[in-house]
Design a protein around this motif. Structure first.
Motif, PDB file in Angstrom:
ATOM      1  N   GLY A  10       0.905  -1.230  -0.056  1.00  0.00           N
ATOM      2  CA  GLY A  10       0.072   0.022  -0.027  1.00  0.00           C
ATOM      3  C   GLY A  10       0.734   1.353  -0.066  1.00  0.00           C
ATOM      4  N   VAL A  11       1.883   1.149   0.999  1.00  0.00           N
ATOM      5  CA  VAL A  11       2.707   2.314   0.976  1.00  0.00           C
ATOM      6  C   VAL A  11       3.145   2.545  -0.399  1.00  0.00           C
ATOM      7  CG1 VAL A  11       4.704   3.310   1.837  1.00  0.00           C
ATOM      8  CG2 VAL A  11       3.390   2.171   3.222  1.00  0.00           C
ATOM      9  N   ALA A  12       3.913   1.742  -1.108  1.00  0.00           N
ATOM     10  CA  ALA A  12       4.462   1.762  -2.378  1.00  0.00           C
ATOM     11  C   ALA A  12       3.386   2.263  -3.468  1.00  0.00           C
ATOM     12  CB  ALA A  12       4.864   0.210  -2.991  1.00  0.00           C
ATOM     13  N   LYS A  13       2.175   1.643  -3.539  1.00  0.00           N
ATOM     14  CA  LYS A  13       1.223   2.113  -4.470  1.00  0.00           C
ATOM     15  C   LYS A  13       0.880   3.631  -4.179  1.00  0.00           C
ATOM     16  CE  LYS A  13      -1.544   0.750  -7.718  1.00  0.00           C
ATOM     17  NZ  LYS A  13      -0.820   0.079  -8.928  1.00  0.00           N
ATOM     18  N   ARG A  14       0.712   3.970  -2.962  1.00  0.00           N
ATOM     19  CA  ARG A  14       0.507   5.428  -2.541  1.00  0.00           C
ATOM     20  C   ARG A  14       1.514   6.437  -3.253  1.00  0.00           C
ATOM     21  NH1 ARG A  14      -2.534   8.178   1.717  1.00  0.00           N
ATOM     22  NH2 ARG A  14      -1.597   9.721   1.976  1.00  0.00           N
ATOM     23  N   GLU A  15       2.537   6.073  -3.142  1.00  0.00           N
ATOM     24  CA  GLU A  15       3.805   6.687  -3.674  1.00  0.00           C
ATOM     25  C   GLU A  15       3.519   6.790  -5.065  1.00  0.00           C
ATOM     26  OE1 GLU A  15       6.444   8.404  -2.694  1.00  0.00           O
ATOM     27  OE2 GLU A  15       5.178   8.382  -0.822  1.00  0.00           O
ATOM     28  N   GLU A  16       3.456   5.637  -5.718  1.00  0.00           N
ATOM     29  CA  GLU A  16       3.030   5.558  -7.136  1.00  0.00           C
ATOM     30  C   GLU A  16       2.054   6.486  -7.440  1.00  0.00           C
ATOM     31  OE1 GLU A  16       2.195   1.843  -8.816  1.00  0.00           O
ATOM     32  OE2 GLU A  16       1.573   2.757 -10.483  1.00  0.00           O
ATOM     33  N   ILE A  17       0.889   6.433  -6.895  1.00  0.00           N
ATOM     34  CA  ILE A  17      -0.338   7.502  -7.103  1.00  0.00           C
ATOM     35  C   ILE A  17       0.111   8.820  -7.164  1.00  0.00           C
ATOM     36  CG2 ILE A  17      -2.572   8.272  -6.621  1.00  0.00           C
ATOM     37  CD1 ILE A  17      -3.033   5.280  -5.324  1.00  0.00           C
ATOM     38  N   LEU A  18       0.762   9.146  -6.311  1.00  0.00           N
ATOM     39  CA  LEU A  18       1.000  10.411  -5.981  1.00  0.00           C
ATOM     40  C   LEU A  18       2.079  11.167  -7.038  1.00  0.00           C
ATOM     41  CD1 LEU A  18       1.600  10.835  -2.229  1.00  0.00           C
ATOM     42  CD2 LEU A  18      -0.372  11.888  -3.788  1.00  0.00           C
ATOM     43  N   GLU A  37      -9.641   8.992 -14.588  1.00  0.00           N
ATOM     44  CA  GLU A  37      -8.193   9.055 -15.481  1.00  0.00           C
ATOM     45  C   GLU A  37      -7.266   8.708 -14.720  1.00  0.00           C
ATOM     46  OE1 GLU A  37      -7.363  12.653 -17.378  1.00  0.00           O
ATOM     47  OE2 GLU A  37      -5.802  11.920 -18.369  1.00  0.00           O
ATOM     48  N   LEU A  38      -6.958   9.187 -13.429  1.00  0.00           N
ATOM     49  CA  LEU A  38      -5.843   8.950 -12.523  1.00  0.00           C
ATOM     50  C   LEU A  38      -5.954   7.527 -12.163  1.00  0.00           C
ATOM     51  CD1 LEU A  38      -4.324  11.276 -12.273  1.00  0.00           C
ATOM     52  CD2 LEU A  38      -5.693  12.055 -10.381  1.00  0.00           C
ATOM     53  N   ALA A  39      -6.962   7.163 -11.720  1.00  0.00           N
ATOM     54  CA  ALA A  39      -7.128   5.610 -11.540  1.00  0.00           C
ATOM     55  C   ALA A  39      -6.718   4.721 -12.507  1.00  0.00           C
ATOM     56  CB  ALA A  39      -8.749   5.223 -11.229  1.00  0.00           C
ATOM     57  N   SER A  40      -7.117   4.917 -13.751  1.00  0.00           N
ATOM     58  CA  SER A  40      -6.617   4.140 -14.923  1.00  0.00           C
ATOM     59  C   SER A  40      -4.902   4.236 -15.176  1.00  0.00           C
ATOM     60  CB  SER A  40      -7.547   4.012 -16.100  1.00  0.00           C
ATOM     61  OG  SER A  40      -7.090   5.298 -16.742  1.00  0.00           O
ATOM     62  N   ALA A  41      -4.766   5.441 -14.881  1.00  0.00           N
ATOM     63  CA  ALA A  41      -3.208   5.562 -15.125  1.00  0.00           C
ATOM     64  C   ALA A  41      -2.290   4.918 -14.275  1.00  0.00           C
ATOM     65  CB  ALA A  41      -3.185   7.078 -14.868  1.00  0.00           C
ATOM     66  N   VAL A  42      -2.890   4.418 -13.128  1.00  0.00           N
ATOM     67  CA  VAL A  42      -2.237   3.654 -11.999  1.00  0.00           C
ATOM     68  C   VAL A  42      -2.539   2.158 -12.028  1.00  0.00           C
ATOM     69  CG1 VAL A  42      -1.350   5.824 -10.535  1.00  0.00           C
ATOM     70  CG2 VAL A  42      -3.455   4.688 -10.073  1.00  0.00           C
ATOM     71  N   GLY A  43      -3.553   1.816 -12.920  1.00  0.00           N
ATOM     72  CA  GLY A  43      -3.987   0.433 -12.870  1.00  0.00           C
ATOM     73  C   GLY A  43      -4.989   0.083 -11.652  1.00  0.00           C
ATOM     74  N   TYR A  52      -7.502   4.936  -0.851  1.00  0.00           N
ATOM     75  CA  TYR A  52      -6.096   5.466  -0.375  1.00  0.00           C
ATOM     76  C   TYR A  52      -6.447   6.844   0.136  1.00  0.00           C
ATOM     77  CZ  TYR A  52      -3.271   1.545  -2.368  1.00  0.00           C
ATOM     78  OH  TYR A  52      -2.713   0.283  -2.440  1.00  0.00           O
ATOM     79  N   PHE A  53      -7.238   7.691  -0.449  1.00  0.00           N
ATOM     80  CA  PHE A  53      -6.984   9.207  -0.075  1.00  0.00           C
ATOM     81  C   PHE A  53      -8.688   9.468   0.422  1.00  0.00           C
ATOM     82  CE2 PHE A  53      -4.031   8.419  -3.087  1.00  0.00           C
ATOM     83  CZ  PHE A  53      -2.843   8.912  -2.607  1.00  0.00           C
ATOM     84  N   GLY A  54      -9.624   8.674   0.271  1.00  0.00           N
ATOM     85  CA  GLY A  54     -11.026   9.164   0.592  1.00  0.00           C
ATOM     86  C   GLY A  54     -11.694   9.970  -0.124  1.00  0.00           C
ATOM     87  N   GLU A  61      -4.775  17.288  -2.196  1.00  0.00           N
ATOM     88  CA  GLU A  61      -4.126  18.000  -1.143  1.00  0.00           C
ATOM     89  C   GLU A  61      -2.882  17.234  -0.798  1.00  0.00           C
ATOM     90  OE1 GLU A  61      -6.217  18.194   2.634  1.00  0.00           O
ATOM     91  OE2 GLU A  61      -4.398  17.785   3.775  1.00  0.00           O
ATOM     92  N   GLU A  62      -2.971  15.769  -0.994  1.00  0.00           N
ATOM     93  CA  GLU A  62      -1.550  15.080  -0.815  1.00  0.00           C
ATOM     94  C   GLU A  62      -0.762  15.426  -1.951  1.00  0.00           C
ATOM     95  OE1 GLU A  62      -0.627  13.360   1.596  1.00  0.00           O
ATOM     96  OE2 GLU A  62      -2.406  14.246   2.756  1.00  0.00           O
ATOM     97  N   VAL A  63      -1.128  15.623  -3.030  1.00  0.00           N
ATOM     98  CA  VAL A  63      -0.184  16.081  -4.228  1.00  0.00           C
ATOM     99  C   VAL A  63       0.417  17.510  -4.287  1.00  0.00           C
ATOM    100  CG1 VAL A  63      -0.451  16.766  -6.696  1.00  0.00           C
ATOM    101  CG2 VAL A  63      -1.574  14.877  -5.945  1.00  0.00           C
TER     102      VAL A  63
END
Lengths: 193, 193
Positions: A10-18, A37-43, A52-54, A61-63
DNA sequence: GTCTATACCAAGATAGAC
DNA sequence: GTCTATCTTGGTATAGAC
């Protein structure tokens, strides 16, 4: 029923998403970037992303937090907070999408019910403190007039950098960073007529 | 098949919509105002409302134009463009909803595809011209230092008022208008240390 | 190996623009 | 009514603490 905290995955995926979100937004801006779009960009599915972000607001905000950290790391050698601010404004000319995210988000978040409202309140307070301190130092070494109140000038510099970045989106400015510097010049005790 | 233009009824309804929209937005802000709500506030269907303006973006652009006109009318006795700008910033402290509309919209409209993009480009250009002229006059009568470039100062003042109004939404400022005045003071040749 | 919080997805509810 | 966007509900699979 104890809380476990995120798994390594999860930690890695979070990083990848950001990281990916930062890329996509920098390329096409805030308005044109959907959670889908963002979702499909990270599979991931949308639900997977939101897990992950609610909410979209919290994700963005995290970005912005991630960008803050990247800026801080990149500018660790910059002299003081005033110099850092100018350097950030300069750098942002190269990432218009992020500027749009920041500008739009800061305006929207004026609504106390906006998910990022608190983020901006704290960000502005910290920034103002850091700038006021730097301005005092500059008054001591004579590069800023003591006629100026440090807190007020700090607030003005923040407003200026926010406002310049809005205008820069309309391509009405050559170099927002240069304009900030012009004002800082004008605040010098010696630059008078 | 000649084009006839709006009937008197349509013109009146358009006025009514803009007046009502100004009210609703001033009360609850941009984020919380949907076309659906505005339509029912003026007794129209959504399609009926959109008929007059084409899109939500265009409708809100017209709201901003109406506000510009109201400001101009109200401040016809203000000395110059710089004074007008400060007066508007002061006045806006009383209509937070409109400030949010303006701030959010100006940030969003940085996207060239946004319906109000051109509106802001022109608005900024006109404002800058008017301010630069006023600044030159003030340099002539000695209330602004000639070390400052009028065009640049004009751009800075616009950025400042935009940025101050964003911060004001977070209640981090006592009086945005006073801060603008503080800077104008600092630009005087005589206010030096 | 058991257990359960975490990581995800499918489908749909809801709401807004048009 | 249609299309698109955010977010919820209700679920299954898996990581990893014990």
């Amino acid at each position: 029923m104890a809380k476990r905290g995120p798994y390594a995955k999860g930690v890695a995926k979070r990083e990848e998403i950001l990281t990916k979100a930062l890329e996509v937004i920098a390329r096409q801006g805030y308005r044109r970037t959907s959670t889908r779009e963002l979702a499909s960009a990270v599979g991931l599915s949308e639900a997977g992303l939101l897990h992950y972000f609610g909410s979209k607001e919290k994700l963005f905000e995290e970005v912005l937090r991630a960008r803050d950290e990247a800026d801080t790391a990149r500018l660790s050698d910059e002299s003081d907070a005033v110099g850092k601010l100018a350097a950030i404004v300069r750098h942002n000319a190269d990432v218009p999408g992020l500027v749009q995210l920041y500008s739009t988000f800061s305006a929207e978040a004026g609504d106390p019910q906006h998910g990022a409202h608190e983020y901006f309140v704290e960000r502005y307070q910290h920034l103002r403190e850091a700038l006021a301190e730097a301005i005092q130092d500059r008054q001591t070494d004579g590069t800023i007039s003591t006629a100026a109140d440090p807190e007020k000038i700090a607030t003005l510099l923040i407003a200026l950098s926010d406002g310049l970045q809005i205008q820069s989106q309309f391509r009405l400015l050559d170099q927002p960073g240069d304009l900030l510097d012009h004002l800082i010049q004008l605040l010098r005790p010696t630059s008078r007529t």
